[in-house]
Design a protein around this motif. Structure first.
Motif, PDB file in Angstrom:
ATOM      1  N   UNK A  36       0.830  -1.209   0.000  1.00  0.00           N
ATOM      2  CA  UNK A  36       0.000   0.000   0.000  1.00  0.00           C
ATOM      3  C   UNK A  36       0.865   1.260   0.000  1.00  0.00           C
ATOM      4  N   UNK A  37       1.984   1.219   0.731  1.00  0.00           N
ATOM      5  CA  UNK A  37       2.879   2.379   0.797  1.00  0.00           C
ATOM      6  C   UNK A  37       3.452   2.696  -0.577  1.00  0.00           C
ATOM      7  N   UNK A  38       3.872   1.667  -1.309  1.00  0.00           N
ATOM      8  CA  UNK A  38       4.461   1.886  -2.630  1.00  0.00           C
ATOM      9  C   UNK A  38       3.425   2.441  -3.600  1.00  0.00           C
ATOM     10  N   UNK A  39       2.228   1.877  -3.570  1.00  0.00           N
ATOM     11  CA  UNK A  39       1.192   2.337  -4.494  1.00  0.00           C
ATOM     12  C   UNK A  39       0.759   3.766  -4.175  1.00  0.00           C
ATOM     13  N   UNK A  40       0.694   4.098  -2.911  1.00  0.00           N
ATOM     14  CA  UNK A  40       0.339   5.462  -2.514  1.00  0.00           C
ATOM     15  C   UNK A  40       1.430   6.443  -2.925  1.00  0.00           C
ATOM     16  N   UNK A  41       2.691   6.035  -2.713  1.00  0.00           N
ATOM     17  CA  UNK A  41       3.818   6.909  -3.069  1.00  0.00           C
ATOM     18  C   UNK A  41       3.866   7.173  -4.575  1.00  0.00           C
ATOM     19  N   UNK A  42       3.753   6.112  -5.372  1.00  0.00           N
ATOM     20  CA  UNK A  42       3.915   6.286  -6.819  1.00  0.00           C
ATOM     21  C   UNK A  42       2.748   7.076  -7.402  1.00  0.00           C
ATOM     22  N   UNK A  43       1.556   6.946  -6.786  1.00  0.00           N
ATOM     23  CA  UNK A  43       0.416   7.739  -7.233  1.00  0.00           C
ATOM     24  C   UNK A  43       0.657   9.215  -6.951  1.00  0.00           C
ATOM     25  N   UNK A  44       1.173   9.524  -5.765  1.00  0.00           N
ATOM     26  CA  UNK A  44       1.473  10.917  -5.422  1.00  0.00           C
ATOM     27  C   UNK A  44       2.594  11.469  -6.304  1.00  0.00           C
ATOM     28  N   UNK A  45       3.570  10.611  -6.614  1.00  0.00           N
ATOM     29  CA  UNK A  45       4.682  11.009  -7.492  1.00  0.00           C
ATOM     30  C   UNK A  45       4.148  11.433  -8.860  1.00  0.00           C
ATOM     31  N   UNK A  46       3.277  10.620  -9.441  1.00  0.00           N
ATOM     32  CA  UNK A  46       2.714  10.934 -10.764  1.00  0.00           C
ATOM     33  C   UNK A  46       1.743  12.111 -10.685  1.00  0.00           C
ATOM     34  N   UNK A  47       1.028  12.252  -9.576  1.00  0.00           N
ATOM     35  CA  UNK A  47       0.125  13.394  -9.422  1.00  0.00           C
ATOM     36  C   UNK A  47       0.903  14.708  -9.433  1.00  0.00           C
ATOM     37  N   UNK A  48       2.059  14.712  -8.794  1.00  0.00           N
ATOM     38  CA  UNK A  48       2.902  15.915  -8.806  1.00  0.00           C
ATOM     39  C   UNK A  48       3.317  16.272 -10.226  1.00  0.00           C
ATOM     40  N   UNK A  49       3.755  15.278 -10.964  1.00  0.00           N
ATOM     41  CA  UNK A  49       4.124  15.510 -12.364  1.00  0.00           C
ATOM     42  C   UNK A  49       2.938  16.075 -13.150  1.00  0.00           C
ATOM     43  N   UNK A  50       1.783  15.456 -12.973  1.00  0.00           N
ATOM     44  CA  UNK A  50       0.589  15.880 -13.715  1.00  0.00           C
ATOM     45  C   UNK A  50       0.223  17.318 -13.388  1.00  0.00           C
ATOM     46  N   UNK A  51       0.278  17.677 -12.125  1.00  0.00           N
ATOM     47  CA  UNK A  51      -0.062  19.046 -11.724  1.00  0.00           C
ATOM     48  C   UNK A  51       0.919  20.053 -12.319  1.00  0.00           C
ATOM     49  N   UNK A  52       2.203  19.719 -12.322  1.00  0.00           N
ATOM     50  CA  UNK A  52       3.215  20.622 -12.887  1.00  0.00           C
ATOM     51  C   UNK A  52       3.012  20.774 -14.388  1.00  0.00           C
ATOM     52  N   UNK A  53       2.740  19.671 -15.060  1.00  0.00           N
ATOM     53  CA  UNK A  53       2.497  19.726 -16.510  1.00  0.00           C
ATOM     54  C   UNK A  53       1.248  20.548 -16.814  1.00  0.00           C
ATOM     55  N   UNK A  54       0.164  20.328 -16.058  1.00  0.00           N
ATOM     56  CA  UNK A  54      -1.076  21.071 -16.291  1.00  0.00           C
ATOM     57  C   UNK A  54      -0.882  22.569 -16.063  1.00  0.00           C
TER      58      UNK A  54
END
Length: 366
Positions: A255-273
């Motif tokens: 669960x920790x890994x899946x939560x971390x990688x989701x937050x990692x990609x969310x940061x990228x998405x927000x910066x790109x947007x």
């Protein structure tokens, strides 16, 4: 006209494009300059009914400029020359795409254009005094790096040619058919240098720093891997290590890994947007972060390719002719009457302010 020619030619030789672009004969000069091969200029002279019997090859450019040939005549002639060259490239185009799609993974070899000689001198010539060690390093290390660099350079060169042709095939584009500095085409009679690029790592670092995050994404990945005892090969270079970490964390079922990688990609998405909504900030960043040896303030059309879900694989979009052709043509069709004042860009480079015209077209794979 001869004094105007000499003024513009001097500005061209000195990379003073402000003078050229702000002069009423600037576009006329640049278009003729792109036709400056002697055999091509002789064809133009015949078309425009200009007597060149006593004019030597080196004088043709100046002589034809002083004739003040109609822009429409020059534009039509440029299109004719371009189509002749385009026919040849088009015959090999599909085969070229086949070869480009054979590459599944490439990197720059650890260095970039103009850095190859410096890298070799620093890491092999000056750093190694034992011939046996040198030969082993060349065989085991350098051969692979040079191979990767050559493949990367080859891929970038030919995909750039294909993308330029997509622009130049459009009815609102006048190609620069010869070698003319800082100009790849004239969009609605306005000169632009085309730059095909990806979402820059340096800009991502800047936006991450503003969010209070580690600038380098790999630092965040390593820290999570250490905390959660996820193994990875520390002997790999940063690019290879990054890819391993992304895959290991993504595929980790915790669960920790899946939560971390989701937050990692969310940061990228927000910066790109945020960047898509405010492209001017990125445009200025591109200009202000040029290497000193390659600096210029030319008008630029930035084509920024982004694979939102796999940012490291954005390079693959350069060979996706169908997507590129559709998006580029849609953009040019939708912007047939352009007020270029909206593209006026001011930036500062090493303490000096510059003004140019620039725009970004983002092509995003969702």
């Amino acid at each position: 006209m001869i004094e105007i020619f000499r003024t513009l030619n001097s500005a061209y030789q000195n990379n003073d494009f402000d003078t050229i672009l702000n002069h009423q004969y600037g576009n006329y000069f640049l278009k003729l300059r792109s036709l400056s091969r002697a055999e091509i200029l002789r064809r133009l002279a015949l078309l425009a009914d200009v007597d060149i019997d006593n004019i030597q090859g080196r004088q043709l450019f100046e002589h034809l400029f002083c004739q003040n040939i109609l822009q429409e005549t020059i534009d039509n002639f440029i299109r004719e020359i371009y189509q002749e060259e385009r026919i040849i490239r088009r015959q090999n185009e599909e085969q070229l795409y086949h070869h480009l799609y054979r590459l599944n993974h490439i990197d720059s070899g650890g260095f970039h254009q103009s850095e190859v000689e410096v890298y070799i001198v620093k890491n092999y010539i000056k750093d190694v005094s034992d011939l046996d060690v040198l030969e082993a390093k060349v065989q085991n290390e350098l051969n692979g790096k040079i191979r990767n660099y050559v493949l990367w350079s080859w891929y970038n060169f030919w995909t750039s040619i294909l993308i330029e042709d997509i622009f130049k095939d459009h009815q609102n584009i006048i190609p620069a058919v010869g070698l003319v500095k800082k100009v790849d085409f004239f969009w609605n009679n306005f000169p632009f240098d085309l730059k095909v690029t990806f979402f820059p790592d340096g800009f991502m670092k800047l936006k991450r720093r503003h969010r209070g995050l580690p600038e380098r994404e790999i630092i965040e990945l390593r820290a999570f891997a250490r905390r959660n005892r996820i193994p990875y090969d520390r002997t790999l270079n940063d690019e290879e290590q990054f890819n391993e970490l992304i895959n290991r964390i993504t595929e980790n079922p915790s669960e920790e890994a899946q939560s971390f990688i989701q937050a990692f990609h969310n940061t990228r998405t927000e910066i790109i947007d945020e960047t898509l909504a405010n492209p001017q900030e990125l445009t200025i960043w591109f200009y202000e972060n040029q290497a000193p040896r390659r600096f210029d303030a030319a008008n630029r059309f930035f084509l920024v390719l982004i694979d939102r879900n796999h940012l490291e694989e954005s390079w693959k979009l350069k060979r996706n002719g169908e997507v590129l052709r559709t998006r580029i043509n849609d953009f040019l069709n939708e912007n047939q009457n352009v007020d270029f004042n909206q593209y006026r860009t001011n930036f500062n480079w090493q303490g000096t302010n510059y003004e140019c015209y620039a725009t970004c077209l983002f092509i995003v794979r969702e």
